[in-house]
Design an enzyme around this catalytic site. Structure first.
Site, mmCIF file in Angstrom:
data_model
loop_
_atom_site.group_PDB
_atom_site.id
_atom_site.type_symbol
_atom_site.label_atom_id
_atom_site.label_comp_id
_atom_site.label_asym_id
_atom_site.label_seq_id
_atom_site.Cartn_x
_atom_site.Cartn_y
_atom_site.Cartn_z
ATOM 1 N N TYR A 26 34.224 40.395 45.939
ATOM 2 C CA TYR A 26 34.537 40.386 44.503
ATOM 3 C C TYR A 26 34.728 38.956 44.005
ATOM 4 C CZ TYR A 26 36.963 41.758 40.165
ATOM 5 O OH TYR A 26 37.342 41.936 38.859
ATOM 6 N N ARG B 280 45.071 50.474 41.807
ATOM 7 C CA ARG B 280 45.687 49.310 41.159
ATOM 8 C C ARG B 280 47.166 49.605 40.926
ATOM 9 N NH1 ARG B 280 40.993 47.107 37.056
ATOM 10 N NH2 ARG B 280 40.228 49.241 37.066
ATOM 11 N N VAL B 281 47.930 48.531 40.813
ATOM 12 C CA VAL B 281 49.375 48.704 40.895
ATOM 13 C C VAL B 281 49.942 49.503 39.711
ATOM 14 C CG1 VAL B 281 49.980 46.466 39.826
ATOM 15 C CG2 VAL B 281 51.512 47.522 41.484
ATOM 16 N N GLY C 195 57.339 42.881 47.601
ATOM 17 C CA GLY C 195 57.328 43.142 46.152
ATOM 18 C C GLY C 195 57.714 41.941 45.312
ATOM 19 N N ARG D 91 52.390 39.225 39.011
ATOM 20 C CA ARG D 91 51.163 39.388 38.240
ATOM 21 C C ARG D 91 51.540 39.360 36.763
ATOM 22 N NH1 ARG D 91 49.590 38.970 42.719
ATOM 23 N NH2 ARG D 91 47.952 40.129 43.807
ATOM 24 N N ASP E 118 46.286 38.789 49.641
ATOM 25 C CA ASP E 118 46.895 39.224 48.374
ATOM 26 C C ASP E 118 47.539 38.003 47.696
ATOM 27 O OD1 ASP E 118 47.771 42.208 47.361
ATOM 28 O OD2 ASP E 118 49.217 40.688 46.713
ATOM 29 N N PRO E 119 47.107 37.623 46.479
ATOM 30 C CA PRO E 119 47.677 36.415 45.861
ATOM 31 C C PRO E 119 49.183 36.534 45.646
ATOM 32 C CG PRO E 119 45.658 37.077 44.737
ATOM 33 C CD PRO E 119 46.013 38.187 45.676
ATOM 34 N N ARG E 120 49.912 35.426 45.881
ATOM 35 C CA ARG E 120 51.377 35.406 45.746
ATOM 36 C C ARG E 120 51.810 35.466 44.288
ATOM 37 N NH1 ARG E 120 54.876 37.105 48.278
ATOM 38 N NH2 ARG E 120 56.323 35.979 46.974
HETATM 39 P P1 NAD Z 1 35.871 49.723 36.072
HETATM 40 O O1 NAD Z 1 35.590 49.895 37.515
HETATM 41 O O2 NAD Z 1 36.628 50.789 35.361
HETATM 42 O O3 NAD Z 1 34.509 49.487 35.269
HETATM 43 C C1 NAD Z 1 33.377 48.897 35.829
HETATM 44 C C2 NAD Z 1 32.159 49.666 35.357
HETATM 45 O O4 NAD Z 1 30.979 49.072 35.909
HETATM 46 C C3 NAD Z 1 32.167 51.126 35.805
HETATM 47 O O5 NAD Z 1 31.857 51.968 34.711
HETATM 48 C C4 NAD Z 1 31.098 51.172 36.883
HETATM 49 O O6 NAD Z 1 30.514 52.453 37.023
HETATM 50 C C5 NAD Z 1 30.139 50.119 36.382
HETATM 51 N N1 NAD Z 1 29.288 49.564 37.445
HETATM 52 C C6 NAD Z 1 29.669 49.136 38.674
HETATM 53 N N2 NAD Z 1 28.585 48.717 39.365
HETATM 54 C C7 NAD Z 1 27.513 48.859 38.526
HETATM 55 C C8 NAD Z 1 26.131 48.596 38.663
HETATM 56 N N3 NAD Z 1 25.607 48.084 39.801
HETATM 57 N N4 NAD Z 1 25.310 48.885 37.612
HETATM 58 C C9 NAD Z 1 25.811 49.417 36.467
HETATM 59 N N5 NAD Z 1 27.128 49.690 36.292
HETATM 60 C C10 NAD Z 1 27.962 49.404 37.313
HETATM 61 O O7 NAD Z 1 36.606 48.313 35.905
HETATM 62 P P2 NAD Z 1 37.266 47.644 34.626
HETATM 63 O O8 NAD Z 1 38.684 47.453 34.920
HETATM 64 O O9 NAD Z 1 36.850 48.361 33.392
HETATM 65 O O10 NAD Z 1 36.578 46.217 34.681
HETATM 66 C C11 NAD Z 1 35.495 45.869 33.813
HETATM 67 C C12 NAD Z 1 35.078 44.441 34.091
HETATM 68 O O11 NAD Z 1 36.168 43.559 33.830
HETATM 69 C C13 NAD Z 1 34.661 44.196 35.538
HETATM 70 O O12 NAD Z 1 33.556 43.307 35.550
HETATM 71 C C14 NAD Z 1 35.864 43.527 36.158
HETATM 72 O O13 NAD Z 1 35.516 42.682 37.208
HETATM 73 C C15 NAD Z 1 36.426 42.757 34.969
HETATM 74 N N6 NAD Z 1 37.862 42.534 35.141
HETATM 75 C C16 NAD Z 1 38.751 43.562 34.992
HETATM 76 C C17 NAD Z 1 40.099 43.329 35.209
HETATM 77 C C18 NAD Z 1 41.117 44.434 35.067
HETATM 78 O O14 NAD Z 1 42.299 44.193 35.341
HETATM 79 N N7 NAD Z 1 40.765 45.615 34.632
HETATM 80 C C19 NAD Z 1 40.550 42.058 35.563
HETATM 81 C C20 NAD Z 1 39.612 41.043 35.725
HETATM 82 C C21 NAD Z 1 38.259 41.291 35.490
HETATM 83 N N1 UDP Z 2 50.528 46.636 44.840
HETATM 84 C C1 UDP Z 2 51.680 47.266 45.244
HETATM 85 N N2 UDP Z 2 51.689 48.621 45.374
HETATM 86 C C2 UDP Z 2 50.599 49.383 45.066
HETATM 87 C C3 UDP Z 2 49.408 48.742 44.635
HETATM 88 C C4 UDP Z 2 49.410 47.354 44.550
HETATM 89 O O1 UDP Z 2 52.705 46.626 45.498
HETATM 90 O O2 UDP Z 2 50.671 50.626 45.190
HETATM 91 C C5 UDP Z 2 50.521 45.173 44.687
HETATM 92 C C6 UDP Z 2 49.348 44.445 45.338
HETATM 93 O O3 UDP Z 2 49.613 44.161 46.693
HETATM 94 C C7 UDP Z 2 49.267 43.193 44.485
HETATM 95 C C8 UDP Z 2 49.734 43.657 43.101
HETATM 96 O O4 UDP Z 2 50.398 44.894 43.305
HETATM 97 O O5 UDP Z 2 50.181 42.221 44.963
HETATM 98 C C9 UDP Z 2 48.570 43.903 42.138
HETATM 99 O O6 UDP Z 2 47.613 44.709 42.788
HETATM 100 P P1 UDP Z 2 46.295 45.241 42.062
HETATM 101 O O7 UDP Z 2 45.455 45.901 43.089
HETATM 102 O O8 UDP Z 2 46.679 46.035 40.859
HETATM 103 O O9 UDP Z 2 45.585 43.927 41.491
HETATM 104 P P2 UDP Z 2 45.183 42.514 42.133
HETATM 105 O O10 UDP Z 2 45.798 42.352 43.483
HETATM 106 O O11 UDP Z 2 43.703 42.529 42.181
HETATM 107 O O12 UDP Z 2 45.746 41.536 41.163
#
Ligand code: NAD
Ligand code: UDP
Length: 305
Positions: free
Chosen positions: A139, A180-181, A201, A205, A267-269
């Site tokens: 990713y 996700r958390v 914990g 974030r 896992d980022p701090r």
């Molecule tokens: P999500 O998983 O709900 O949405 C991603 C969408 O992309 C899904 O509908 C999935 O089916 C589609 N997809 C995946 N692979 C594909 C492919 N090869 N071709 C066509 N469609 C494809 O995630 P989200 O939270 O809605 O995230 C949307 C975007 O924002 C992503 O690019 C993600 O990296 C970015 N983003 C989200 C967050 C967040 O916290 N939600 C944070 C940082 C970046």
């Molecule tokens: N996390 C947690 N319990 C959970 C799910 C996630 O403590 O049930 C923690 C995880 O280790 C991370 C933070 O919550 O430190 C955010 O996790 P998430 O997967 O939502 O996002 P990301 O790590 O990509 O920022």
């Protein structure tokens, strides 16, 4: 919009349709779902196309929002090769589309490009601290390479690019099982299950409510051509996972226990965006507090689980 049937994408589709735009929503439904956009299917300005962005796409449009990519660690680690391909080949194909049509293109990049950051809060000129071969790398490095491609297409082919670095975003239509958390804690609290804290914990974030993020993405797309990003979009409020768990317990009225589980690798701090650039260049900042956003998200999950 690629990834338009996902969590963020479905809200973005909705907002663009509300202001009168036409939207072609392209998705392969890997993590997204038709259910997320069912309510839009009757709209004559909305079109849903099943397509995998790792293959070229030929459509006639005025802008591209490139959101396609699984975003939760469980989902993107399930098929890591496909995750990297989606970021890399998806960027190549969508940039090719933007080049053919001479149109602006926005990339949904991520705070993960900062990895486990040594600079806090994170600002856009920080290059990050990313493991290139770990379990999060498909990713993180996929998104970093996509950013490289965006800036090279901009320099080499004069494409108008907009790169948003999105920090953790939450809200209705998050997948209840995506790990996700925010979704985990809320679903656990509502089900009366133990709340799973990874590590002690104390990691932090910053959580942005989805309506704020959508406003930022649209402002970025509509900004002057000189605004390329990268630009952080996130809420600068910073919380430990224990603080988040306690807020969820309080707002759900749950007495669920907090239990510690092993911390996943890499896992980022800590994470908190510096959003000065978004304030200055877009006039954007988030307006929904964590408690307000959690209350809306809890109300949503209460109807689906
Ligand atoms: P999500 O998983 O709900 O949405 C991603 C969408 O992309 C899904 O509908 C999935 O089916 C589609 N997809 C995946 N692979 C594909 C492919 N090869 N071709 C066509 N469609 C494809 O995630 P989200 O939270 O809605 O995230 C949307 C975007 O924002 C992503 O690019 C993600 O990296 C970015 N983003 C989200 C967050 C967040 O916290 N939600 C944070 C940082 C970046
Ligand atoms: N996390 C947690 N319990 C959970 C799910 C996630 O403590 O049930 C923690 C995880 O280790 C991370 C933070 O919550 O430190 C955010 O996790 P998430 O997967 O939502 O996002 P990301 O790590 O990509 O920022």
């Amino acid at each position: 919009m690629t990834g338009g049937a996902g969590f963020v994408g479905s809200h973005l589709c909705e907002r663009l349709l509300d202001r009168g735009d036409e939207v072609v929503c392209v998705d392969n439904f890997y993590t997204g779902s038709r259910h997320n956009v069912y309510h839009l299917l009757d709209n004559p300005r909305f079109e849903l196309v099943r397509h995998d962005v790792t293959f070229p796409l030929y459509v006639e449009v005025d802008q591209v929002y490139n959101l396609a990519c699984p975003a939760s660690p469980i989902h993107y680690q399930n098929d890591p090769v496909q995750t990297t391909k989606t970021s890399f080949l998806g960027a190549v194909n969508m940039l090719g589309l933007a080049k053919r049509l001479h149109i602006p293109i926005l990339q949904a990049s991520t705070s993960e490009v900062y990895g486990d950051p040594h600079v806090h809060p994170q600002q856009e000129d920080y290059w990050g601290n990313v493991n290139p071969i770990g379990i999060r790398s498909c990713y993180d490095e996929g998104k970093r390479c996509a950013e490289t491609l965006f800036f090279d297409y901009h320099r080499q082919h004069r494409i108008e690019i907009k790169v948003a670095r999105i920090f953790n975003t939450y809200g209705p239509r998050m997948h209840p099982n995506d790990g996700r958390v925010v979704s985990n804690f809320i679903c656990q609290a509502l089900r009366g299950q133990d709340i799973t804290l990874y590590g002690d914990g104390s990691q932090t974030r910053s959580f942005c409510y989805v309506s704020d993020l959508v406003s930022g993405l649209i402002k970025l797309m509509d900004s002057d051509a000189s605004v390329t990003g990268p630009i952080n979009l996130g809420n600068p409020g910073e919380f430990t996972m224990i603080e988040l768990a306690n807020a969820v317990r309080e707002l759900t009225g749950s007495s669920a226990r907090l239990v510690q589980m092993p911390l996943p690798a890499d896992d980022p701090r800590q994470r908190r965006p510096n959003i000065d650039r978004a304030r200055e260049q877009l006039g954007w900042e988030p307006s929904v507090s964590l408690r307000e956003g959690l209350a809306k998200t809890i109300a949503y999950f209460a109807t689906v689980i």
